[in-house]
Design a protein around this motif. Structure first.
Motif, mmCIF file in Angstrom:
data_model
loop_
_atom_site.group_PDB
_atom_site.id
_atom_site.type_symbol
_atom_site.label_atom_id
_atom_site.label_comp_id
_atom_site.label_asym_id
_atom_site.label_seq_id
_atom_site.Cartn_x
_atom_site.Cartn_y
_atom_site.Cartn_z
ATOM 1 N N LEU A 199 0.820 -1.227 0.000
ATOM 2 C CA LEU A 199 0.000 0.000 0.000
ATOM 3 C C LEU A 199 0.850 1.272 0.000
ATOM 4 C CD1 LEU A 199 -2.764 -0.871 2.644
ATOM 5 C CD2 LEU A 199 -2.789 -1.250 0.177
ATOM 6 N N LEU A 200 2.179 1.095 -0.076
ATOM 7 C CA LEU A 200 3.081 2.229 0.128
ATOM 8 C C LEU A 200 2.761 3.434 -0.755
ATOM 9 C CD1 LEU A 200 5.520 3.249 1.672
ATOM 10 C CD2 LEU A 200 6.963 2.356 -0.138
ATOM 11 N N GLY A 201 2.598 3.186 -2.052
ATOM 12 C CA GLY A 201 2.344 4.287 -2.974
ATOM 13 C C GLY A 201 1.121 5.074 -2.557
ATOM 14 N N ALA A 202 0.047 4.344 -2.257
ATOM 15 C CA ALA A 202 -1.218 5.007 -1.941
ATOM 16 C C ALA A 202 -1.132 5.797 -0.639
ATOM 17 C CB ALA A 202 -2.336 3.981 -1.856
ATOM 18 N N THR A 203 -0.565 5.210 0.413
ATOM 19 C CA THR A 203 -0.536 5.940 1.686
ATOM 20 C C THR A 203 0.408 7.138 1.593
ATOM 21 O OG1 THR A 203 1.166 4.510 2.644
ATOM 22 C CG2 THR A 203 -1.107 3.931 3.118
ATOM 23 N N ALA A 204 1.542 6.952 0.917
ATOM 24 C CA ALA A 204 2.500 8.060 0.820
ATOM 25 C C ALA A 204 1.906 9.210 0.027
ATOM 26 C CB ALA A 204 3.804 7.585 0.191
ATOM 27 N N VAL A 205 1.319 8.894 -1.129
ATOM 28 C CA VAL A 205 0.763 9.972 -1.957
ATOM 29 C C VAL A 205 -0.375 10.667 -1.227
ATOM 30 C CG1 VAL A 205 -0.511 10.506 -4.078
ATOM 31 C CG2 VAL A 205 1.513 9.053 -4.167
ATOM 32 N N SER A 206 -1.226 9.897 -0.522
ATOM 33 C CA SER A 206 -2.321 10.609 0.145
ATOM 34 C C SER A 206 -1.803 11.434 1.311
ATOM 35 C CB SER A 206 -3.485 9.690 0.536
ATOM 36 O OG SER A 206 -3.079 8.719 1.429
ATOM 37 N N ALA A 207 -0.781 10.953 2.047
ATOM 38 C CA ALA A 207 -0.225 11.764 3.137
ATOM 39 C C ALA A 207 0.312 13.090 2.596
ATOM 40 C CB ALA A 207 0.873 11.017 3.875
ATOM 41 N N TYR A 208 1.089 13.022 1.511
ATOM 42 C CA TYR A 208 1.653 14.260 0.971
ATOM 43 C C TYR A 208 0.585 15.131 0.329
ATOM 44 C CZ TYR A 208 6.384 12.920 2.092
ATOM 45 O OH TYR A 208 7.506 12.589 2.783
ATOM 46 N N ALA A 209 -0.420 14.493 -0.282
ATOM 47 C CA ALA A 209 -1.482 15.271 -0.911
ATOM 48 C C ALA A 209 -2.257 16.045 0.150
ATOM 49 C CB ALA A 209 -2.420 14.358 -1.682
ATOM 50 N N TYR A 210 -2.574 15.383 1.261
ATOM 51 C CA TYR A 210 -3.358 16.074 2.285
ATOM 52 C C TYR A 210 -2.541 17.144 2.993
ATOM 53 C CZ TYR A 210 -6.790 12.581 1.248
ATOM 54 O OH TYR A 210 -7.679 11.800 0.580
ATOM 55 N N MET A 211 -1.216 16.940 3.096
ATOM 56 C CA MET A 211 -0.372 18.002 3.645
ATOM 57 C C MET A 211 -0.460 19.238 2.770
ATOM 58 S SD MET A 211 2.851 15.757 4.822
ATOM 59 C CE MET A 211 4.103 17.007 4.900
ATOM 60 N N ALA A 212 -0.447 19.013 1.446
ATOM 61 C CA ALA A 212 -0.517 20.144 0.525
ATOM 62 C C ALA A 212 -1.904 20.780 0.566
ATOM 63 C CB ALA A 212 -0.188 19.682 -0.895
ATOM 64 N N LEU A 213 -2.910 19.985 0.931
ATOM 65 C CA LEU A 213 -4.283 20.493 0.903
ATOM 66 C C LEU A 213 -4.746 21.020 2.259
ATOM 67 C CD1 LEU A 213 -5.951 17.823 -1.407
ATOM 68 C CD2 LEU A 213 -5.304 20.144 -2.001
ATOM 69 N N VAL A 214 -3.816 21.129 3.212
ATOM 70 C CA VAL A 214 -4.156 21.645 4.544
ATOM 71 C C VAL A 214 -5.006 22.922 4.480
ATOM 72 C CG1 VAL A 214 -3.125 22.855 6.529
ATOM 73 C CG2 VAL A 214 -2.378 20.560 5.966
ATOM 74 N N PRO A 215 -4.605 23.922 3.653
ATOM 75 C CA PRO A 215 -5.381 25.175 3.639
ATOM 76 C C PRO A 215 -6.797 25.009 3.114
ATOM 77 C CG PRO A 215 -3.273 25.436 2.504
ATOM 78 C CD PRO A 215 -3.434 23.982 2.770
ATOM 79 N N ILE A 216 -7.091 23.863 2.489
ATOM 80 C CA ILE A 216 -8.446 23.639 1.984
ATOM 81 C C ILE A 216 -9.236 22.750 2.934
ATOM 82 C CG2 ILE A 216 -9.787 22.607 0.100
ATOM 83 C CD1 ILE A 216 -7.330 23.347 -1.711
ATOM 84 N N ILE A 217 -8.569 21.732 3.501
ATOM 85 C CA ILE A 217 -9.275 20.749 4.334
ATOM 86 C C ILE A 217 -9.537 21.279 5.739
ATOM 87 C CG2 ILE A 217 -9.175 18.444 5.351
ATOM 88 C CD1 ILE A 217 -7.296 17.672 3.009
#
Lengths: 372, 70
Positions: free
Chosen positions: A159-177
């Motif tokens: 699951l590495l790809g999926a968890t890593a990409v979502s962790a970094y994606a949500y970090m980038a989306l902090v100002p929206i989430i």
């Protein structure tokens, strides 16, 4: 002549190309666009996206065990758990724990925000993920890339790809989430609270902090040692003030070098075969859930603390208890200044924010110890 | 005579006033940059700028005087 031509065609990747590969190209192109045009965490998304692209070009064998170039990066860097601790060394050399030392109460906020991890863990188990997979998904709520990669590579490498990409994606989306959650759980009056000035922190306290923290955490949770020891060593480099060259090497050159191998390797785990199934899409959903619950838990923890505190804290800083440093602290500052333009929460929010890093590592270590 | 101090540490990104300018409470005076974020600093009172103690690019600590009002 015809045979040579036939041979050339069959040995080319074109014949082995699948529709799945092309879907992965599309995902790669989207991530490249987000990294280059939107500047979403480009330092990581760019190598990740390129890793996805090249590993989905058939017959290149880049991820072939014992043969492929990127497999070696992946094996030595991630499977053997070398790169995440090195990233933590660099983070330690960059992080200013001063706001946490000045206001140690905020450690509770960093711990409180980890509640989202545990809620998500049970949610993922309910939805049919096994315990190891559930832990790897839950850690996304901590919003800490290296820790997510560290834990997933040990518990659920598929699951590495999926968890890593979502962790970094949500970090980038902090100002929206985060802002909607923050506004939902706090009143306008609470958001206006101006906090008591932080006390100054002496150099002695700054130097002692990494030493004492490393000893305390590793004595209580020994499995946190790889990440915590490197984080605190980096911080000791910085605060000692006597090894500027090592501080700079850790936070600049070394960190940049391993980031290349980290991003490329993580991207390269995302072949069409492993990535394109409904389970993975569900990880993005559960990861978002984890992140929202963690944000809410931090806010509620801050409101709970206010019941007992004489000098009230602004509950918004609880949202910075997720460890996305410094995105979450910036976000707190922004939402706070919208309520009261002369309220500068940035440094107050950095306390729970850096505490969140420690909290996520400890949470990961506990999961690892019980499930690894 | 009063002064405006830096509420957070950071670098002076932009100075939006000049000596002699009249400013109102809540006017934007200076933009600080901290943690890669621009943070506008607002006046806490009305007055005339008598002196600017910093220039663009300076690093300031929390509590440093930014401008003095006449």
């Amino acid at each position: 002549m015809f045979d040579i031509l036939k041979d050339l065609i069959y040995s080319s990747g074109l014949v082995s190309l699948t529709a799945g590969n092309m879907v992965m190209w599309l995902i790669s192109f989207i991530l490249l666009y987000l990294a280059i045009k939107k500047r979403y965490e480009p330092l990581l998304l760019l190598p990740i996206a390129f890793g996805i692209l090249i590993v989905n070009l058939p017959l290149t064998y880049l991820m072939e065990p014992e043969h492929g170039l990127i497999w070696f990066f992946y094996h030595y860097g991630i499977e053997l758990d070398i790169i995440p601790p090195i990233i933590f060394l660099g983070l330690g050399a960059m992080i200013d724990f001063g706001p946490l030392i000045a206001n140690p109460k905020t450690l509770l906020l960093g711990a409180g925000a980890q509640a989202g991890l545990y809620v998500t863990f049970f949610a993922a188990v309910l939805f049919g993920f096994d315990l190891q997979e559930a832990a790897s998904i839950a850690i996304i709520g901590g919003a800490d890339g290296p820790t997510t990669i560290y834990l997933t590579s040990k518990l659920a490498p598929h699951l590495l790809g999926a968890t890593a990409v979502s962790a970094y994606a949500y970090m980038a989306l902090v100002p929206i989430i985060q802002p909607p959650v923050m506004k939902l759980l706090t009143t306008n009056h609470e958001r206006k609270i101006v906090m008591k000035k932080l006390r100054p922190v002496s150099k002695l306290q700054r130097v002692c902090f990494p030493i004492i923290t490393a000893m305390t955490i590793m004595l209580i949770v020994p499995s946190a040692a790889p990440l915590i020891s490197m984080l605190m060593l980096g911080n000791l480099f910085k605060e000692s003030g006597v090894v500027e060259r090592l501080t700079n090497a850790s936070s600049n050159e070394l960190m940049n070098i391993v980031t290349i191998f980290l991003g490329l390797s993580v991207g390269a785990t995302m072949t069409a075969g492993t990535f394109l199934n409904p389970k993975v899409l569900f990880i993005f959903f559960l990861g978002l859930f984890a992140f929202v619950i963690s944000t809410a838990a931090g806010l509620l923890m801050a409101k709970f603390m206010n019941l007992f505190l004489k000098d009230k804290i602004n509950p918004l800083i609880g949202a910075a208890g997720v460890s996305a440093v410094p995105m979450a602290a910036r976000c707190v500052h922004k939402v706070g200044s919208e309520a009261n333009r002369r309220n500068y929460l940035l440094m107050y929010a950095m306390g729970p924010n850096v505490a969140g890093v420690i909290g996520t590592v400890v949470a990961a270590a506990i999961l690892l110890k019980n499930l690894g | 005579m009063s002064e405006l101090t830096a509420p957070i540490a950071g670098n002076v990104w932009k100075i939006l006033v000049a000596v002699g300018d009249k400013v109102e409470m809540d006017d934007e005076v200076i933009i600080l940059e901290a943690l890669k974020m621009e943070t506008p600093i607002y006046c806490e009172e009305s007055g005339t700028i008598a002196e600017i103690k910093i220039k663009e690019g300076d690093a300031v600590n929390e509590g440093d005087v930014l401008v003095i009002f006449g």
